[in-house]
Motif scaffolding. Structure first.
Motif, PDB file in Angstrom:
ATOM      1  N   THR A  80      13.203   5.699  -8.849  1.00  0.00           N
ATOM      2  CA  THR A  80      13.457   6.938  -9.583  1.00  0.00           C
ATOM      3  C   THR A  80      13.441   8.122  -8.625  1.00  0.00           C
ATOM      4  N   TRP A  81      12.642   8.003  -7.582  1.00  0.00           N
ATOM      5  CA  TRP A  81      12.507   9.081  -6.594  1.00  0.00           C
ATOM      6  C   TRP A  81      13.145   8.690  -5.265  1.00  0.00           C
ATOM      7  N   HIS A  82      14.236   7.916  -5.291  1.00  0.00           N
ATOM      8  CA  HIS A  82      14.859   7.426  -4.059  1.00  0.00           C
ATOM      9  C   HIS A  82      15.312   8.535  -3.122  1.00  0.00           C
ATOM     10  N   ASP A  83      15.559   9.719  -3.655  1.00  0.00           N
ATOM     11  CA  ASP A  83      16.012  10.825  -2.812  1.00  0.00           C
ATOM     12  C   ASP A  83      14.859  11.698  -2.311  1.00  0.00           C
ATOM     13  N   HIS A  84      13.629  11.316  -2.615  1.00  0.00           N
ATOM     14  CA  HIS A  84      12.455  12.051  -2.142  1.00  0.00           C
ATOM     15  C   HIS A  84      12.304  11.808  -0.631  1.00  0.00           C
ATOM     16  N   PRO A  85      11.961  12.842   0.137  1.00  0.00           N
ATOM     17  CA  PRO A  85      11.859  12.667   1.591  1.00  0.00           C
ATOM     18  C   PRO A  85      10.806  11.645   2.028  1.00  0.00           C
ATOM     19  N   GLU A  86       9.815  11.378   1.202  1.00  0.00           N
ATOM     20  CA  GLU A  86       8.780  10.412   1.569  1.00  0.00           C
ATOM     21  C   GLU A  86       9.022   9.022   0.977  1.00  0.00           C
ATOM     22  N   PHE A  87      10.186   8.808   0.355  1.00  0.00           N
ATOM     23  CA  PHE A  87      10.484   7.509  -0.262  1.00  0.00           C
ATOM     24  C   PHE A  87      10.390   6.402   0.792  1.00  0.00           C
ATOM     25  N   PRO A  88       9.551   5.394   0.565  1.00  0.00           N
ATOM     26  CA  PRO A  88       9.366   4.315   1.545  1.00  0.00           C
ATOM     27  C   PRO A  88      10.444   3.237   1.413  1.00  0.00           C
ATOM     28  N   ALA A  89      11.638   3.531   1.890  1.00  0.00           N
ATOM     29  CA  ALA A  89      12.783   2.628   1.714  1.00  0.00           C
ATOM     30  C   ALA A  89      12.517   1.231   2.263  1.00  0.00           C
ATOM     31  N   ALA A  92       0.829  -1.210   0.000  1.00  0.00           N
ATOM     32  CA  ALA A  92       0.000   0.000   0.000  1.00  0.00           C
ATOM     33  C   ALA A  92       0.864   1.259   0.000  1.00  0.00           C
ATOM     34  N   ARG A  93       1.913   1.283   0.818  1.00  0.00           N
ATOM     35  CA  ARG A  93       2.760   2.482   0.886  1.00  0.00           C
ATOM     36  C   ARG A  93       3.520   2.714  -0.406  1.00  0.00           C
ATOM     37  N   LEU A  94       4.039   1.648  -1.020  1.00  0.00           N
ATOM     38  CA  LEU A  94       4.769   1.817  -2.271  1.00  0.00           C
ATOM     39  C   LEU A  94       3.828   2.258  -3.394  1.00  0.00           C
ATOM     40  N   VAL A  95       2.653   1.666  -3.452  1.00  0.00           N
ATOM     41  CA  VAL A  95       1.671   2.036  -4.466  1.00  0.00           C
ATOM     42  C   VAL A  95       1.282   3.511  -4.319  1.00  0.00           C
ATOM     43  N   CYS A  96       0.969   3.933  -3.110  1.00  0.00           N
ATOM     44  CA  CYS A  96       0.602   5.341  -2.876  1.00  0.00           C
ATOM     45  C   CYS A  96       1.744   6.276  -3.251  1.00  0.00           C
ATOM     46  N   PHE A  97       2.965   5.891  -2.904  1.00  0.00           N
ATOM     47  CA  PHE A  97       4.123   6.729  -3.214  1.00  0.00           C
ATOM     48  C   PHE A  97       4.285   6.878  -4.731  1.00  0.00           C
ATOM     49  N   VAL A  98       4.221   5.770  -5.449  1.00  0.00           N
ATOM     50  CA  VAL A  98       4.404   5.815  -6.906  1.00  0.00           C
ATOM     51  C   VAL A  98       3.302   6.645  -7.561  1.00  0.00           C
ATOM     52  N   PHE A  99       2.054   6.385  -7.199  1.00  0.00           N
ATOM     53  CA  PHE A  99       0.957   7.141  -7.815  1.00  0.00           C
ATOM     54  C   PHE A  99       1.030   8.632  -7.493  1.00  0.00           C
ATOM     55  N   ALA A 100       1.517   8.974  -6.321  1.00  0.00           N
ATOM     56  CA  ALA A 100       1.639  10.390  -5.956  1.00  0.00           C
ATOM     57  C   ALA A 100       2.713  11.107  -6.769  1.00  0.00           C
ATOM     58  N   ARG A 101       3.669  10.360  -7.311  1.00  0.00           N
ATOM     59  CA  ARG A 101       4.761  10.960  -8.080  1.00  0.00           C
ATOM     60  C   ARG A 101       4.424  11.124  -9.553  1.00  0.00           C
ATOM     61  N   ILE A 102       3.497  10.343 -10.076  1.00  0.00           N
ATOM     62  CA  ILE A 102       3.170  10.388 -11.500  1.00  0.00           C
ATOM     63  C   ILE A 102       2.128  11.480 -11.738  1.00  0.00           C
ATOM     64  N   PRO A 103       2.441  12.422 -12.608  1.00  0.00           N
ATOM     65  CA  PRO A 103       1.480  13.505 -12.840  1.00  0.00           C
ATOM     66  C   PRO A 103       0.228  13.009 -13.562  1.00  0.00           C
ATOM     67  N   ASP A 104      -0.857  13.734 -13.367  1.00  0.00           N
ATOM     68  CA  ASP A 104      -2.101  13.442 -14.068  1.00  0.00           C
ATOM     69  C   ASP A 104      -1.886  13.759 -15.546  1.00  0.00           C
ATOM     70  N   PRO A 105      -2.057  12.775 -16.422  1.00  0.00           N
ATOM     71  CA  PRO A 105      -1.839  13.031 -17.851  1.00  0.00           C
ATOM     72  C   PRO A 105      -2.671  14.190 -18.394  1.00  0.00           C
ATOM     73  N   ALA A 106      -3.854  14.402 -17.837  1.00  0.00           N
ATOM     74  CA  ALA A 106      -4.713  15.489 -18.314  1.00  0.00           C
ATOM     75  C   ALA A 106      -4.084  16.864 -18.075  1.00  0.00           C
ATOM     76  N   SER A 107      -3.180  16.938 -17.109  1.00  0.00           N
ATOM     77  CA  SER A 107      -2.533  18.221 -16.813  1.00  0.00           C
ATOM     78  C   SER A 107      -1.264  18.425 -17.640  1.00  0.00           C
ATOM     79  N   CYS A 108      -0.926  17.461 -18.472  1.00  0.00           N
ATOM     80  CA  CYS A 108       0.292  17.528 -19.287  1.00  0.00           C
ATOM     81  C   CYS A 108      -0.066  17.729 -20.759  1.00  0.00           C
ATOM     82  N   GLN A 109       0.942  18.097 -21.543  1.00  0.00           N
ATOM     83  CA  GLN A 109       0.730  18.275 -22.978  1.00  0.00           C
ATOM     84  C   GLN A 109       1.780  17.507 -23.766  1.00  0.00           C
ATOM     85  N   GLY A 110       1.436  17.123 -24.989  1.00  0.00           N
ATOM     86  CA  GLY A 110       2.382  16.505 -25.914  1.00  0.00           C
ATOM     87  C   GLY A 110       3.034  15.251 -25.372  1.00  0.00           C
TER      88      GLY A 110
END
Length: 115
Positions: free
Chosen positions: A79-88, A10-28
């Protein structure tokens, strides 16, 4: 996969999903990249959850796919191993693969390790 707890999943899934931007907010290309990351994450998580909900007699058939999917999800999170919330403590691979036979788990044969 048995040593990975539901809390770790659960923690890894939440962490990964929180890092991936919403495609609708991106372009190209950024939109395509975000969509691809979400698709890959969803597929890996689905394989892990399918295995974990399988009956014991089916679990043997799904174990390898689930382990590979978990390891890929861990690598994606890395990819986000240096993020303060990374669930090592949750981002732990299940086992390593032999380079000669990538579908056979090994204890200590890491082809990238310096010898």
């Amino acid at each position: 996969m048995d040593r990975i707890t539901e809390d770790q999943v659960a923690r890894l899934v939440c962490f990964v999903f929180a890092r991936i931007p919403d495609p609708a907010s991106c372009q190209g290309e950024a939109r395509r990249a975000a969509t691809a990351l979400l698709l890959a994450a969803h597929k890996q998580i689905a394989a892990v959850r399918f295995h974990r909900s399988s009956l014991p007699e089916q679990a043997a058939a799904t174990e390898l796919h689930a382990a590979a999917s978990w390891n890929l999800l861990v690598a994606l999170a890395g990819t986000w191993h240096d993020h303060p919330e990374f669930p090592a403590d949750a981002a732990v691979e299940t086992f390593e693969f032999a380079s000669e036979s990538p579908l056979s788990p090994t204890a200590n044969d890491d082809p990238l390790r310096e010898r």
